[in-house]
Design an enzyme around this catalytic site. Structure first.
Site, short mmCIF file in Angstrom:
data_model
loop_
_atom_site.label_atom_id
_atom_site.label_comp_id
_atom_site.label_asym_id
_atom_site.label_seq_id
_atom_site.Cartn_x
_atom_site.Cartn_y
_atom_site.Cartn_z
N CYS A 122 34.26 34.28 47.44
CA CYS A 122 34.76 33.07 46.79
C CYS A 122 36.21 33.22 46.35
O CYS A 122 36.79 34.30 46.43
CB CYS A 122 33.88 32.73 45.60
SG CYS A 122 34.04 33.92 44.25
N ALA A 126 36.81 35.85 43.81
CA ALA A 126 36.79 37.20 44.42
C ALA A 126 38.14 37.52 45.02
O ALA A 126 38.64 38.65 44.90
CB ALA A 126 35.70 37.28 45.49
N ARG A 146 35.08 47.48 45.21
CA ARG A 146 35.91 47.42 46.40
C ARG A 146 36.49 48.77 46.79
O ARG A 146 37.19 48.89 47.77
CB ARG A 146 37.01 46.38 46.18
CG ARG A 146 37.82 46.03 47.38
CD ARG A 146 38.38 44.64 47.24
NE ARG A 146 39.53 44.36 48.06
CZ ARG A 146 40.79 44.47 47.65
NH1 ARG A 146 41.08 44.91 46.44
NH2 ARG A 146 41.78 44.15 48.44
N HIS A 165 43.62 34.37 47.08
CA HIS A 165 44.83 35.15 47.36
C HIS A 165 46.07 34.32 47.00
O HIS A 165 46.99 34.80 46.34
CB HIS A 165 44.95 35.51 48.84
CG HIS A 165 43.80 36.29 49.39
ND1 HIS A 165 43.39 36.20 50.69
CD2 HIS A 165 42.98 37.19 48.81
CE1 HIS A 165 42.37 37.00 50.91
NE2 HIS A 165 42.10 37.62 49.78
#
Ligand code: CFM
Length: 554
Positions: free
Chosen positions: A73, A76, A107, A207
């Protein structure tokens, strides 16, 4: 219809010699017509024209409801991917505790608190406002203020960032106002991100929001020009499994100064100072190209695309840096490092090649690695039959030359585009247009990424936003020697008797970047594709058909 015991697995076939259009038709055959029409535009048989043109692929669009995809999402992408690896910002998840927990160190992005800065490292902590019914009903701003205050009192950080999860957007908490208020009160940098999980169609939206936020609130705050020659930033390298450490080792050996890394092994001070670098290197184009573009417009720092995945690609990327600075001292240092490092890499590659040559891989990862890792597989003599991104955009597939043709849909329009103009005092083009042209004539191309498809052979299948159903079909049709995705797909693929290498977290391995990373990767992949254990694999549904999934297996 469930697969019965009498259903034999379809014979494995190779794409070579098969009509790829027929394979595509088989992938689509079971979909309802509307879904098939949509997926048909995201499943493309590659064909590279002499001028580098490739077929159009639809991407960065909503996943069809009901299809099991691989995506994450917006939150995230913002908190987990871009800001998560920065060790000295306290990242507070404003939302229910689950969102915080699942973005907490999952991660494998590593950091070295002593490498620069003052040793502060908040990455092992998980900060969340832990919203309850009460905040969902009456608002969560008060609790957020308390959380920021508590984090400040306990840790005295330089900066605190706040990340909005879905319910925050739904109830309308103004995280930005809270951050402004707390910034004034505490005297440290406090900034918020409206990165609610539902924004955009994937983590890609996150991002962009993260890039905007760092650029607005941090980049340019510190104009000090530190010592060091050949001052660069490395953008889009997140230090998964220690990749950034290996790349930093090579920079150091070559005498290249890394001003800031976005954002593996990074600190907020480095971001604040990053506009003083003379060149931006973009590793992962998808997640960070916005920062590079904005930094060029505002401060005049040009960017080039690099790739440190693959030994040849690493050497090429180091040579690009040397070409840009155009100093004999750096050029010879870079050549010396390549000459010293390559023999060990070549020996390791030659040792595995008799076993890896001709083996067939499929890669479906994120928005960058499905491209980059093809380099390593090529070096090992392996073939990539099919590849695709989870959330890449057309430019990541077809190259940035298609940017003007990309239709901006409502989902993308939702994400703010910052209006950036040259800084009146600090804009300083690092090289003149004439010099840029001269360098481009010699092959150093600025501001360009050619994408994944031009480098893939004709006839390979490029599939965007692969579904679980298509994964199963591909495996049945091709029986690849290796499948590369992430944890969500790992065990279903392995139940087919196919080894799966996680290219997000690297399973427990890495680094795979640079020269030492290439050696690690060759050895790991050799072990995986040479092991006989997979052929003994019997999936539970092969013994007990009643356990099988409910869709038809042909
Ligand atoms: Fe860039 Fe990444 Fe990737 Fe990515 Fe990611 Fe990742 Fe990835 Mo997982 S930033 S696009 S959002 S290279 S977390 S380090 S591995 S999907 S291919």
């Amino acid at each position: 219809m469930a697969m019965g015991a009498k259903d034999k697995p379809v014979e494995g076939i190779r794409l070579d010699g098969q009509d790829p259009e027929k394979i595509k038709a088989r992938l689509l055959a079971k979909y309802p017509p509307k879904v098939a029409r949509k997926r048909a535009k995201q499943i493309v048989v590659n064909k590279v024209e002499p001028d580098g043109d490739v077929p159009v692929i639809t991407s960065n669009v909503r996943t069809v409801p009901g299809l099991m995809g691989q995506r994450g999402c917006c939150y995230a992408g913002c908190k987990g991917v871009v800001l998560g690896p920065t060790r000295d910002i306290i990242n507070i998840t404003h939302g229910p505790i689950g969102c915080g927990f699942y973005s907490w160190l999952t991660r494998r992005n590593q950091t070295d608190p002593d490498s620069h800065g003052d040793g502060q490292n908040f990455m092992p902590y998980c900060f969340s406002t832990d919203m309850q019914d009460e905040e969902i009903i009456f608002g969560g701003e008060k609790k957020l203020k308390q959380a920021i205050q508590e984090a400040y009192d306990n840790f005295k950080p330089k900066a605190i960032a706040v990340f909005s999860t879905c319910p925050v957007g739904l109830i309308g908490d103004d995280v930005h106002a809270v951050c402004r208020e707390m910034k004034a009160k505490l005297g440290i940098n406090v900034f918020g991100f409206s990165c609610e999980g539902y924004k955009g169609v994937s983590q890609s939206a996150g991002h962009h929001i993260a890039n905007n936020g760092i650029f607005k609130h941090v980049v340019g705050l510190d104009d000090t020009i530190d010592e060091g020659k050949y001052r660069i930033n490395l953008l889009g390298e997140y230090n998964i499994g220690g990749d950034a450490f290996e790349i930093e080792r090579l920079f150091e050996r070559c005498g290249i100064t890394l001003v800031a890394s976005y954002s593996g092994n990074s600190s907020i001070d480095a971001f604040a100072n990053s506009h003083t670098a003379d060149l931006n290197l973009i590793m992962c184009h998808r997640s960070i190209n916005y920062v590079a573009e904005m930094m060029e417009t505002k401060f005049g720092v040009p960017w080039v695309k690099v790739n440190f995945i693959g030994a040849a690609a690493t050497a090429k990327s180091l040579r690009k840096i040397a070409q840009y600075f155009d100093e004999p001292e750096l050029t010879s240092a870079v050549e010396a490092v390549i000459a010293e490092e390559m023999p060990a890499v070549e020996a390791a590659c030659a040792a595995v090649r008799p076993r890896t040559e001709g083996k067939r891989a499929m890669l479906f990862v994120g928005g960058s690695r499905a491209h980059h890792y093809q380099e390593l597989f090529n070096e090992m003599g392996m073939k990539t039959l099919s590849a695709g991104y989870e959330f890449g955009h057309r430019d990541d597939y077809e190259g940035r030359k298609v940017l003007p043709d990309i239709k901006v849909d409502a989902d993308s329009r939702n994400i703010e585009e910052l209006e950036i103009t040259p800084d009146p005092e600090r804009f300083k083009p690092r090289i003149s247009d004439a010099k840029k042209k001269e360098m481009e004539a010699k092959g150093l191309i600025f501001g360009e990424y050619e994408g994944m498809m031009p480098e893939m052979p004709d006839g390979s299948m490029v599939i965007d936003d692969l579904s679980q159903y298509e994964t199963d079909q591909l495996i049945k049709m091709f029986k690849p020697d290796l499948f590369c995705t992430g944890i969500k797909e790992k065990y279903t693929v392995q139940k087919h008797g196919i080894p799966l290498k996680q290219l997000h977290s690297y399973d427990y391995g890495g680094p795979y970047a640079g020269f030492k990373g290439a050696v690690n990767f060759y050895k790991e992949i050799d072990r995986m594709v040479s092991s006989r254990v997979w052929q003994y694999m019997r999936a539970p549904w092969q013994e007990h058909p009643e356990l099988s999934a409910t869709y038809a297996w042909e």
